[in-house]
Design a protein around this motif. Structure first.
Motif, PDB file in Angstrom:
ATOM      1  N   TYR A 221     -24.243 -22.724  55.183  1.00 61.57           N
ATOM      2  CA  TYR A 221     -25.599 -23.642  54.691  1.00 61.57           C
ATOM      3  C   TYR A 221     -26.060 -22.449  53.546  1.00 61.57           C
ATOM      4  O   TYR A 221     -26.400 -22.909  52.393  1.00 61.57           O
ATOM      5  CB  TYR A 221     -26.721 -23.272  55.741  1.00 61.57           C
ATOM      6  CG  TYR A 221     -28.275 -23.325  55.163  1.00 61.57           C
ATOM      7  CD1 TYR A 221     -28.726 -24.476  54.901  1.00 61.57           C
ATOM      8  CD2 TYR A 221     -28.805 -22.364  55.274  1.00 61.57           C
ATOM      9  CE1 TYR A 221     -30.055 -24.577  54.530  1.00 61.57           C
ATOM     10  CE2 TYR A 221     -30.159 -22.158  54.677  1.00 61.57           C
ATOM     11  CZ  TYR A 221     -30.968 -23.198  54.306  1.00 61.57           C
ATOM     12  OH  TYR A 221     -32.170 -23.445  53.979  1.00 61.57           O
ATOM     13  N   SER A 314     -39.982 -21.367  59.344  1.00 59.50           N
ATOM     14  CA  SER A 314     -39.626 -21.822  58.404  1.00 59.50           C
ATOM     15  C   SER A 314     -38.279 -21.268  57.558  1.00 59.50           C
ATOM     16  O   SER A 314     -37.809 -21.798  56.733  1.00 59.50           O
ATOM     17  CB  SER A 314     -40.633 -21.460  57.365  1.00 59.50           C
ATOM     18  OG  SER A 314     -42.084 -21.918  57.461  1.00 59.50           O
ATOM     19  N   SER A 317     -35.993 -23.795  60.736  1.00 58.65           N
ATOM     20  CA  SER A 317     -36.065 -25.263  60.697  1.00 58.65           C
ATOM     21  C   SER A 317     -35.375 -25.904  59.316  1.00 58.65           C
ATOM     22  O   SER A 317     -34.522 -26.658  59.530  1.00 58.65           O
ATOM     23  CB  SER A 317     -37.539 -25.706  60.310  1.00 58.65           C
ATOM     24  OG  SER A 317     -37.687 -26.961  60.315  1.00 58.65           O
ATOM     25  N   PRO A 318     -35.234 -25.310  58.127  1.00 62.50           N
ATOM     26  CA  PRO A 318     -34.448 -25.874  57.127  1.00 62.50           C
ATOM     27  C   PRO A 318     -32.723 -25.712  57.527  1.00 62.50           C
ATOM     28  O   PRO A 318     -32.057 -26.752  57.089  1.00 62.50           O
ATOM     29  CB  PRO A 318     -34.513 -24.942  55.862  1.00 62.50           C
ATOM     30  CG  PRO A 318     -35.974 -24.362  56.241  1.00 62.50           C
ATOM     31  CD  PRO A 318     -36.013 -23.926  57.722  1.00 62.50           C
ATOM     32  N   ALA A 321     -32.597 -28.916  59.319  1.00 60.94           N
ATOM     33  CA  ALA A 321     -32.654 -30.117  58.413  1.00 60.94           C
ATOM     34  C   ALA A 321     -31.356 -30.308  57.559  1.00 60.94           C
ATOM     35  O   ALA A 321     -31.001 -31.582  57.352  1.00 60.94           O
ATOM     36  CB  ALA A 321     -33.935 -29.905  57.633  1.00 60.94           C
ATOM     37  N   TRP A 322     -30.634 -29.226  57.098  1.00 62.99           N
ATOM     38  CA  TRP A 322     -29.568 -29.218  56.454  1.00 62.99           C
ATOM     39  C   TRP A 322     -28.648 -30.030  57.260  1.00 62.99           C
ATOM     40  O   TRP A 322     -27.494 -30.659  56.865  1.00 62.99           O
ATOM     41  CB  TRP A 322     -29.280 -27.811  56.028  1.00 62.99           C
ATOM     42  CG  TRP A 322     -27.779 -27.634  55.258  1.00 62.99           C
ATOM     43  CD1 TRP A 322     -27.436 -28.424  54.017  1.00 62.99           C
ATOM     44  CD2 TRP A 322     -26.580 -27.617  55.744  1.00 62.99           C
ATOM     45  NE1 TRP A 322     -26.268 -28.196  53.510  1.00 62.99           N
ATOM     46  CE2 TRP A 322     -25.644 -27.660  54.749  1.00 62.99           C
ATOM     47  CE3 TRP A 322     -26.395 -26.681  56.970  1.00 62.99           C
ATOM     48  CZ2 TRP A 322     -24.281 -27.325  54.978  1.00 62.99           C
ATOM     49  CZ3 TRP A 322     -25.016 -26.388  57.351  1.00 62.99           C
ATOM     50  CH2 TRP A 322     -24.114 -26.700  56.180  1.00 62.99           C
ATOM     51  N   ILE A 324     -28.803 -31.976  59.864  1.00 67.87           N
ATOM     52  CA  ILE A 324     -29.127 -33.432  59.995  1.00 67.87           C
ATOM     53  C   ILE A 324     -28.544 -34.328  58.645  1.00 67.87           C
ATOM     54  O   ILE A 324     -27.992 -35.230  58.913  1.00 67.87           O
ATOM     55  CB  ILE A 324     -30.461 -33.518  60.271  1.00 67.87           C
ATOM     56  CG1 ILE A 324     -30.996 -32.829  61.449  1.00 67.87           C
ATOM     57  CG2 ILE A 324     -30.911 -35.113  60.238  1.00 67.87           C
ATOM     58  CD1 ILE A 324     -32.232 -32.835  61.760  1.00 67.87           C
ATOM     59  N   LYS A 325     -28.782 -33.513  57.601  1.00 62.49           N
ATOM     60  CA  LYS A 325     -28.397 -34.168  56.426  1.00 62.49           C
ATOM     61  C   LYS A 325     -26.916 -34.404  56.402  1.00 62.49           C
ATOM     62  O   LYS A 325     -26.433 -35.071  55.684  1.00 62.49           O
ATOM     63  CB  LYS A 325     -29.021 -33.495  55.222  1.00 62.49           C
ATOM     64  CG  LYS A 325     -28.681 -34.055  53.949  1.00 62.49           C
ATOM     65  CD  LYS A 325     -29.435 -33.344  52.614  1.00 62.49           C
ATOM     66  CE  LYS A 325     -29.041 -34.282  51.371  1.00 62.49           C
ATOM     67  NZ  LYS A 325     -29.556 -33.188  50.137  1.00 62.49           N
ATOM     68  N   SER A 331     -31.421 -33.362  66.613  1.00 57.31           N
ATOM     69  CA  SER A 331     -32.797 -33.542  65.793  1.00 57.31           C
ATOM     70  C   SER A 331     -33.541 -32.087  65.690  1.00 57.31           C
ATOM     71  O   SER A 331     -32.855 -31.101  66.246  1.00 57.31           O
ATOM     72  CB  SER A 331     -33.868 -34.229  66.934  1.00 57.31           C
ATOM     73  OG  SER A 331     -33.761 -33.444  68.163  1.00 57.31           O
ATOM     74  N   ASN A 332     -34.534 -31.956  64.726  1.00 59.88           N
ATOM     75  CA  ASN A 332     -35.048 -30.657  64.404  1.00 59.88           C
ATOM     76  C   ASN A 332     -35.913 -30.140  65.734  1.00 59.88           C
ATOM     77  O   ASN A 332     -36.912 -30.598  65.700  1.00 59.88           O
ATOM     78  CB  ASN A 332     -35.542 -30.647  63.148  1.00 59.88           C
ATOM     79  CG  ASN A 332     -36.069 -29.291  62.630  1.00 59.88           C
ATOM     80  OD1 ASN A 332     -36.237 -28.276  63.443  1.00 59.88           O
ATOM     81  ND2 ASN A 332     -36.095 -29.259  61.238  1.00 59.88           N
ATOM     82  N   ASN A 335     -39.664 -29.077  65.005  1.00 63.52           N
ATOM     83  CA  ASN A 335     -40.880 -30.059  64.344  1.00 63.52           C
ATOM     84  C   ASN A 335     -41.815 -30.145  65.360  1.00 63.52           C
ATOM     85  O   ASN A 335     -41.791 -29.904  66.786  1.00 63.52           O
ATOM     86  CB  ASN A 335     -40.349 -31.548  64.446  1.00 63.52           C
ATOM     87  CG  ASN A 335     -39.411 -31.860  63.183  1.00 63.52           C
ATOM     88  OD1 ASN A 335     -39.418 -31.032  62.261  1.00 63.52           O
ATOM     89  ND2 ASN A 335     -38.745 -32.630  63.247  1.00 63.52           N
TER      90      ASN A 335
END
Length: 575
Positions: A221, A314, A317-318, A321-322, A324-325, A331-332, A335
């Motif tokens: 990442y 913070s 979490s990214p 999110a990455w 998942i993308k 899932s995150n 959240n």
């Protein structure tokens, strides 16, 4: 040679530095013969811990350069083990279950032999359970000793870890006998009742595939974010520290898909119980997060701010999110777990006229007692970073780190007559900017009057290192501005300008110029942002190759700042 030989204290604050001679075989003409790195602390024990890792890295690097392997001194090696007590207990449990089954299968298939075997195992279960309940674990202590010896485990008799192993071995044996009994009493899908064994079995099932641990995925990442220009290298290094801590908490080899909201919530709540910068505390050295949190609660230590907890989330979490993308089926788990309406309580206010006058009339600018006692009046004058960095921030608006890395060749006179300071982004020379781009700043005429250009000329004539402040040493994040930042927070407190966590520091000089541009020159915030080195994000900003904030724009703007009410005389500003 011992580690203490390499550790020395430097600077007014007594920060520890690691200074190690470079092997003679690696000397090169015109290159340093010593390697220096700040440990970023005044605590000797913390510095020693950090120095171990740095020295190890340097020795490996030098060994590679010479094409040989250099062993670390025995005194600097630390025994480690990647086998946990729960893993040992589960392995013993599974081995015993298999042995019980093998013994049963070896018997004649008739009911009488099988029933006699089960009756014997039931008696074994009753006996072991009774002994364990009575505290008679001698056989399991002997088993633990044999296991430690056979595997050369760094577990010492009498320690908490040793006692946990003994208790776990007893639990694993009782659980194996109980499962064996239940299975052949008709409970074919029997599951262990022991929480220890259930959790370790789940952890084993949740183990990440090769290349898919938290840290390995974060590195992928980070590489992509760096290539995209969406994050700076230093930011990613700090993010990795958070991920390292999170991974250690949930399990370094845990599969990413097995991390659920309850694990993140547990991490968040444990982090909240810890004191700020807990890993740097000598009284928490070697403790896990849970152990340190328990100790902090008992001692009623200060707690980590909610804004800091949110900052950790913070960072975590990214990454999810990455993933998942990237089409990972998950899932995150972060959240909904952020603390609501939490903002940092550490602003960066300007000094204001009254406080600025108090600073400029203080001993550092009018004569002080001695190094380390800059807040006391005396006859000593400073002509180094302590004096010039705050003035550079005040009269040009540059950041502390940008001022700390300046070189003599960065200062020149523009054809407009203004003195220009080039703030370089040149990583090869150890110079970086927050934006990753070089830019020009214009020195206010007052800075020139105070002798800054003369100071630069003297540094040019001195030859050698062209840095304006060569005495500054980068911290473990390669930041030259760390020492000036810490020094000025301390100095402002000592002269009665700063009180607690009010946000005042060296950065306040830069913010003071922002206020002056707003009030005395009449600039709007977009113009002030450009004057201070912030790019404006717009369609037009992407046109052309010229950097925002040219000298012809900045020079007439900076000269209009009057510094109304500021007393540059009155016994202050010696040079």
């Amino acid at each position: 040679m011992s580690l203490s030989t390499y550790l020395v204290q430097r600077g007014a604050r007594g920060t520890w530095q690691l200074r190690v001679p470079i092997p003679r075989a690696l000397h090169a003409p015109g290159k340093p013969k010593e390697r220096v790195k700040s440990m970023g602390t005044t605590d000797r024990r913390i510095a020693s811990d950090r120095a171990l890792a740095v020295l190890d890295e340097w020795k490996r690097e030098w060994a590679t350069a010479r094409g040989e392997v250099v062993a670390m001194p025995a005194g600097l090696l630390r025994p480690t083990s990647d086998v946990s007590v729960p893993a040992l207990v589960l392995a013993q449990h599974e081995a015993l279950l298999q042995r019980l089954e093998d013994q049963r299968r070896a018997l004649p298939a008739d009911d009488e032999a099988q029933d006699a075997e089960m009756a014997k195992r039931a008696a074994d279960l009753r006996r072991l359970t009774r002994r364990h309940a009575d505290g008679d674990d001698a056989s399991f202590r002997a088993m633990a000793d044999r296991m430690i010896s056979a595997r050369s485990l760094p577990i010492v008799s009498g320690t908490t870890e040793y006692e946990a192993l003994v208790a776990g071995l007893a639990e694993s044996a009782i659980e194996a006998l109980a499962i064996h009994q239940r299975r052949y009493s008709g409970e074919l899908d029997v599951e262990p009742r022991s929480a220890l064994i259930r959790e370790e079995r789940q952890r084993k099932a949740d183990k990440a595939k090769p290349g898919e641990t938290l840290l390995e995925l974060f590195d992928r990442y980070a590489e992509q974010r760096l290539a995209e220009g969406r994050k700076r290298d230093d930011t990613l290094k700090q993010d990795r520290k958070v991920i390292e801590q999170f991974a250690a908490f949930v399990g370094t080899d845990r599969a990413i898909t097995s991390i659920k909201p309850e694990h993140v919530r547990d991490y968040r709540d444990t982090l909240r119980q810890l004191p700020p910068k807990w890993r740097d505390r000598a009284d928490m050295r070697g403790l896990s997060m849970r152990e340190a949190a328990a100790k902090a609660r008992l001692a009623e230590m200060p707690r980590t701010a909610l804004s800091t907890v949110n900052k950790h989330l913070s960072t975590i979490s990214p990454l999810f999110a990455w993933l998942i993308k990237e089409r990972w089926d998950l899932s995150n788990p972060c959240n909904g777990l952020f603390h609501d309406k939490v903002r940092g309580k550490n602003p960066r206010p300007p000094l204001g006229t009254d406080r600025l006058n108090k600073v400029l009339a203080s001993p550092l600018f009018s004569g002080f007692e001695a190094d380390g006692k800059e807040h006391r009046p005396g006859e000593v004058c400073s002509n180094d970073w302590r004096y010039w960095i705050p003035l550079l921030c005040l009269f040009t608006g540059m950041r502390i780190g940008e001022a700390a890395q300046l070189r003599a060749e960065d200062v020149s006179k523009h054809d407009s007559g203004a003195w220009v300071i080039d703030i370089q982004h040149a990583p090869a020379k150890g110079q970086t900017t927050k934006s990753g781009q070089s830019r020009a700043s214009v020195a206010h005429t007052k800075l020139v009057e105070l002798g800054f250009v003369k100071f630069v000329e003297e540094r040019r004539k001195a030859g050698g290192d062209s840095r304006l402040f060569p005495e500054l040493v980068a911290n473990d994040r390669d930041q030259l501005g760390a020492e000036p930042s810490a020094f000025w927070r301390d100095y402002l407190t000592r002269i009665g300008v700063k009180s607690g966590a009010d946000g005042l520091g060296a950065h306040s000089f830069r913010h003071e110029l922002a206020d002056r541009l707003r009030v005395e020159v009449g600039l709007v915030d977009d113009q002030i942002a450009v004057a201070l080195g912030h790019d404006q994000k717009s369609t037009t900003a992407g046109y052309g190759a010229v950097r925002q904030g040219t000298v012809r724009f900045l020079a007439p703007v900076i000269v209009q700042v009057r510094f109304d009410g500021v007393e540059f005389g009155n016994g202050g500003l010696l040079l």
